[in-house]
Enzyme design. Structure first.
Site, mmCIF file in Angstrom:
data_model
loop_
_atom_site.group_PDB
_atom_site.id
_atom_site.type_symbol
_atom_site.label_atom_id
_atom_site.label_comp_id
_atom_site.label_asym_id
_atom_site.label_seq_id
_atom_site.Cartn_x
_atom_site.Cartn_y
_atom_site.Cartn_z
ATOM 1 N N THR A 18 0.800 -1.244 0.000
ATOM 2 C CA THR A 18 0.000 0.000 0.000
ATOM 3 C C THR A 18 0.829 1.290 0.000
ATOM 4 O OG1 THR A 18 -0.132 0.099 2.405
ATOM 5 C CG2 THR A 18 -1.859 -1.161 1.292
ATOM 6 N N TRP A 19 2.093 1.189 -0.393
ATOM 7 C CA TRP A 19 2.911 2.410 -0.450
ATOM 8 C C TRP A 19 2.339 3.315 -1.544
ATOM 9 C CZ3 TRP A 19 8.806 2.486 -2.059
ATOM 10 C CH2 TRP A 19 9.389 3.683 -1.600
ATOM 11 N N ASP A 48 -0.240 -4.925 3.919
ATOM 12 C CA ASP A 48 0.997 -4.343 4.444
ATOM 13 C C ASP A 48 0.939 -2.826 4.302
ATOM 14 O OD1 ASP A 48 4.151 -4.818 4.964
ATOM 15 O OD2 ASP A 48 3.910 -3.234 3.475
ATOM 16 N N TYR A 53 3.904 5.700 4.991
ATOM 17 C CA TYR A 53 3.275 5.807 3.667
ATOM 18 C C TYR A 53 2.286 6.981 3.637
ATOM 19 C CZ TYR A 53 5.274 1.115 3.082
ATOM 20 O OH TYR A 53 6.124 0.037 3.037
ATOM 21 N N HIS A 112 10.596 -0.459 10.705
ATOM 22 C CA HIS A 112 10.674 -0.294 9.238
ATOM 23 C C HIS A 112 12.110 -0.487 8.721
ATOM 24 C CE1 HIS A 112 8.203 1.803 5.882
ATOM 25 N NE2 HIS A 112 9.029 0.934 5.365
ATOM 26 N N TYR A 192 9.402 -7.477 -0.624
ATOM 27 C CA TYR A 192 8.674 -6.293 -1.123
ATOM 28 C C TYR A 192 9.163 -5.882 -2.516
ATOM 29 C CZ TYR A 192 12.416 -3.073 0.710
ATOM 30 O OH TYR A 192 13.591 -2.405 0.979
HETATM 31 N N1 LIG Z 1 9.544 -2.544 4.126
HETATM 32 C C1 LIG Z 1 9.973 -1.673 3.249
HETATM 33 O O1 LIG Z 1 10.965 -0.965 3.450
HETATM 34 C C2 LIG Z 1 9.249 -1.549 1.945
HETATM 35 C C3 LIG Z 1 9.833 -0.842 0.874
HETATM 36 C C4 LIG Z 1 9.122 -0.773 -0.320
HETATM 37 C C5 LIG Z 1 7.878 -1.373 -0.449
HETATM 38 N N2 LIG Z 1 7.328 -2.027 0.624
HETATM 39 C C6 LIG Z 1 5.992 -2.658 0.538
HETATM 40 O O2 LIG Z 1 5.945 -3.455 -0.634
HETATM 41 C C7 LIG Z 1 4.851 -3.031 -1.452
HETATM 42 C C8 LIG Z 1 5.162 -3.251 -2.920
HETATM 43 O O3 LIG Z 1 6.309 -2.553 -3.333
HETATM 44 P P1 LIG Z 1 6.255 -1.183 -4.178
HETATM 45 O O4 LIG Z 1 4.995 -0.453 -3.895
HETATM 46 O O5 LIG Z 1 7.552 -0.515 -3.918
HETATM 47 O O6 LIG Z 1 6.304 -1.640 -5.688
HETATM 48 P P2 LIG Z 1 5.827 -2.868 -6.600
HETATM 49 O O7 LIG Z 1 4.699 -3.611 -5.990
HETATM 50 O O8 LIG Z 1 7.066 -3.595 -6.988
HETATM 51 O O9 LIG Z 1 5.347 -2.066 -7.885
HETATM 52 C C9 LIG Z 1 4.272 -1.187 -7.854
HETATM 53 C C10 LIG Z 1 4.106 -0.631 -9.269
HETATM 54 O O10 LIG Z 1 3.699 -1.696 -10.150
HETATM 55 C C11 LIG Z 1 2.486 -1.323 -10.811
HETATM 56 N N3 LIG Z 1 1.680 -2.533 -10.977
HETATM 57 C C12 LIG Z 1 1.194 -3.355 -10.022
HETATM 58 N N4 LIG Z 1 0.545 -4.411 -10.552
HETATM 59 C C13 LIG Z 1 0.603 -4.238 -11.902
HETATM 60 C C14 LIG Z 1 0.110 -4.989 -12.993
HETATM 61 N N5 LIG Z 1 -0.550 -6.130 -12.817
HETATM 62 N N6 LIG Z 1 0.332 -4.506 -14.260
HETATM 63 C C15 LIG Z 1 1.019 -3.351 -14.454
HETATM 64 N N7 LIG Z 1 1.520 -2.600 -13.433
HETATM 65 C C16 LIG Z 1 1.311 -3.035 -12.177
HETATM 66 C C17 LIG Z 1 1.830 -0.314 -9.902
HETATM 67 O O11 LIG Z 1 1.015 0.543 -10.648
HETATM 68 P P3 LIG Z 1 -0.593 0.553 -10.465
HETATM 69 O O12 LIG Z 1 -0.854 1.005 -9.062
HETATM 70 O O13 LIG Z 1 -1.039 1.495 -11.511
HETATM 71 O O14 LIG Z 1 -1.072 -0.857 -10.712
HETATM 72 C C18 LIG Z 1 3.037 0.432 -9.348
HETATM 73 O O15 LIG Z 1 3.474 1.419 -10.268
HETATM 74 C C19 LIG Z 1 4.686 -1.553 -1.052
HETATM 75 O O16 LIG Z 1 3.478 -1.020 -1.514
HETATM 76 C C20 LIG Z 1 4.838 -1.658 0.438
HETATM 77 O O17 LIG Z 1 3.655 -2.168 1.031
HETATM 78 C C21 LIG Z 1 8.009 -2.149 1.788
#
Ligand SMILES: NC(=O)c1ccc[n+]([C@@H]2O[C@H](COP(=O)([O-])OP(=O)(O)OC[C@H]3O[C@@H](n4cnc5c(N)ncnc54)[C@H](OP(=O)(O)O)[C@@H]3O)[C@@H](O)[C@H]2O)c1
Length: 281
Positions: A18-19, A48, A53, A112, A192
């Site tokens: 949900t970032w 998550d 965020y 975090h 992630y």
């Molecule tokens: N613990 C930590 O330090 C940490 C760090 C980073 C992330 N996180 C967690 O991990 C989660 C996921 O990582 P993230 O948000 O960095 O990036 P991600 O999930 O790797 O990528 C998100 C991107 O992919 C696109 N997307 C998702 N599904 C898609 C699909 N089926 N087709 C085309 N595009 C798609 C999304 O756009 P749309 O929204 O337009 O679909 C967005 O631009 C975060 O939201 C957060 O909860 C944790």
């Protein structure tokens, strides 16, 4: 939906990241809420989020969705800033997160990333929140093997349930020591950014990925997510603000690879051969 054992429970193989959610206009917010609802209605049972965020906006949006769901039906994870990692500030952060999330407990509360506060103080604060009934369990994020070993050496450190690190086809460092270490210590792993986050700088898509996705009649995103889930008992938490993308991500849970396909991908994105510095986004 394929399930895994995560945090000692039967859990969907993907969770809801949900970032950057909750930060846009009304139309975007509606789509993001619909995406989360689609996920929960189609078998995903982990969310998550983090106080970081959107400085609470993500938690607020998640709270507005989950208030209409049975709280016992899914696991809710949030995280606190390293500079809120003292017992007093953990309690304050947690209570603020619970208010935004419109719930009275978290299943997991994570540090975090590591900051200046000694781990012994952070663990004491987290254990206090477990005793108070405000969290079921706790964990950490962005820890490497050495951090995890240090954690285990302090009182109650062994109660750490999970560690959440970057994991995608272009960032495989954790395969060398973090994943095997966590398996040996029965600690669940969350990977992630399966798509390399919003920024293509983080993950370069090699031609083999596009070609293989075409051959398999799946999208590049489905290949990337299917690859993360290919054989490990780990939870991946893609983020999407689109119900259509959420549907596509759920379908990707069933993507399989032949040994030859995995070998071709390994050539383009080699597995680590030694311990590497932990990558973070
Ligand atoms: N613990 C930590 O330090 C940490 C760090 C980073 C992330 N996180 C967690 O991990 C989660 C996921 O990582 P993230 O948000 O960095 O990036 P991600 O999930 O790797 O990528 C998100 C991107 O992919 C696109 N997307 C998702 N599904 C898609 C699909 N089926 N087709 C085309 N595009 C798609 C999304 O756009 P749309 O929204 O337009 O679909 C967005 O631009 C975060 O939201 C957060 O909860 C944790």
């Amino acid at each position: 939906m394929k399930s895994i054992t995560f945090n000692h429970q039967n859990t969907s193989a993907i969770g809801i990241g949900t970032w950057h959610i909750g930060e846009g206009n009304n139309k975007k917010t509606e789509s993001e809420m619909a995406a989360i609802r689609y996920g929960l209605d189609h078998g995903i049972n982990v969310i998550d989020t983090a106080e970081m965020y959107g400085e609470g906006k993500s938690e607020t949006l998640v709270g507005n969705v989950i208030k209409n769901y049975n709280r016992q039906d899914f696991q809710l994870i949030s995280k606190f800033y390293p500079y809120h990692a003292t017992p007093k500030l953990i309690e304050e952060s947690l209570k603020a997160s619970l208010k935004r999330l419109q719930t009275d407990y978290l299943d997991l509360y994570l540090l975090h990333w590591r900051g200046q506060t000694p781990l012994v103080e952070t663990v004491a604060g987290l254990e206090r929140m477990v005793k108070a009934g405000l969290i079921r369990n706790w964990g950490v994020s962005n820890f490497d093997r050495k951090d995890l070993e240090e954690l285990l050496s302090i009182p109650n450190g062994e109660n750490c349930r999970i560690n959440e690190d970057l994991y995608n086809i272009g960032s495989r460092g954790i395969e060398y020591s973090v994943l095997p270490w966590q398996k040996e210590h029965h600690m669940s792993f969350i990977g992630y950014s399966p798509f390399g986050s919003d920024d293509s700088e983080y993950l370069k898509i090699q031609p083999i990925v596009t070609e293989m996705a075409q051959q398999k009649h799946i999208t590049v995103h489905q290949l990337l997510l299917g690859w993360v889930l290919r054989n490990h008992n780990l939870l991946s938490i893609p983020k999407t603000g689109s119900p259509e993308h959420m549907e596509s991500n759920i379908e990707a849970v069933d993507v399989t690879f032949t040994a030859d396909e995995l070998e071709q991908l390994d050539k383009a994105y080699p597995a680590p051969k030694h311990e590497e510095t932990l990558e973070m986004i």
